[in-house]
Design a protein around this motif. Structure first.
Motif, PDB file in Angstrom:
ATOM      1  N   SER A  56      -7.629   5.058   4.459  1.00  0.00           N
ATOM      2  CA  SER A  56      -7.849   4.349   3.197  1.00  0.00           C
ATOM      3  C   SER A  56      -6.894   4.786   2.085  1.00  0.00           C
ATOM      4  O   SER A  56      -6.753   4.083   1.086  1.00  0.00           O
ATOM      5  N   VAL A  57      -6.256   5.919   2.253  1.00  0.00           N
ATOM      6  CA  VAL A  57      -5.360   6.423   1.202  1.00  0.00           C
ATOM      7  C   VAL A  57      -3.948   6.671   1.712  1.00  0.00           C
ATOM      8  O   VAL A  57      -3.084   7.111   0.945  1.00  0.00           O
ATOM      9  N   LYS A  58      -3.710   6.411   2.971  1.00  0.00           N
ATOM     10  CA  LYS A  58      -2.469   6.839   3.621  1.00  0.00           C
ATOM     11  C   LYS A  58      -1.216   6.389   2.891  1.00  0.00           C
ATOM     12  O   LYS A  58      -0.244   7.140   2.800  1.00  0.00           O
ATOM     13  N   SER A  59      -1.209   5.178   2.396  1.00  0.00           N
ATOM     14  CA  SER A  59       0.008   4.651   1.757  1.00  0.00           C
ATOM     15  C   SER A  59       0.038   4.926   0.260  1.00  0.00           C
ATOM     16  O   SER A  59       1.028   4.590  -0.409  1.00  0.00           O
ATOM     17  N   ARG A  60      -1.011   5.582  -0.274  1.00  0.00           N
ATOM     18  CA  ARG A  60      -1.095   5.726  -1.729  1.00  0.00           C
ATOM     19  C   ARG A  60      -1.176   7.179  -2.198  1.00  0.00           C
ATOM     20  O   ARG A  60      -0.761   7.489  -3.316  1.00  0.00           O
TER      21      ARG A  60
END
Length: 125
Positions: free
Chosen positions: A62-66
């Motif tokens: 859920s946070v990998k790209s952010r």
């Protein structure tokens, strides 16, 4: 080992925050450090983790790209860089250390031995 999490606050959707986790005591540079979060009425969930050297990192889908995680062993600190924040990121964020990491255990809160007090992150839409 004592942990102090800081850096939380109020942010707008799309904004950024950087959380810090400062450690005292122990041999910090040998520990796996994780960030977890807990929203009201929900279970504590894994956000990101980092190995002792800082080379190996782990992030929830859920946070990998952010979000990014980093550490500075000289300062005994771990950072969570949160970008493109969303309202669903609203939670209390906790840092924790795992003194005896096992393969595959970084995402399991039961693996961690010491926890910080948490810092509130609120993202408005």
């Amino acid at each position: 080992v004592q942990l102090q999490a800081s850096g939380g606050g109020l942010a707008q959707a799309g904004g950024s925050l950087r959380l810090s986790c400062a450690a005292s005591g122990g041999t910090f540079d040998s520990y796996v450090v994780g960030w977890f979060r807990q929203a009201p009425g929900k279970e504590r969930e894994f956000v990101a983790g980092i190995g002792w050297s800082g080379i190996t990192t782990y992030k929830a889908d859920s946070v990998k790209s952010r979000f990014d995680i980093s550490r500075d062993n000289a300062k005994k600190a771990v950072y969570l860089h949160m970008n493109k924040l969303k309202p669903e990121d609203t939670a209390v964020y906790y840092c924790a250390v795992d003194l005896s990491p096992r393969l595959g255990g970084v995402r399991d809160p039961r693996e961690y031995d010491y926890w910080g007090q948490g810092t509130q992150v609120t993202v408005s839409s």
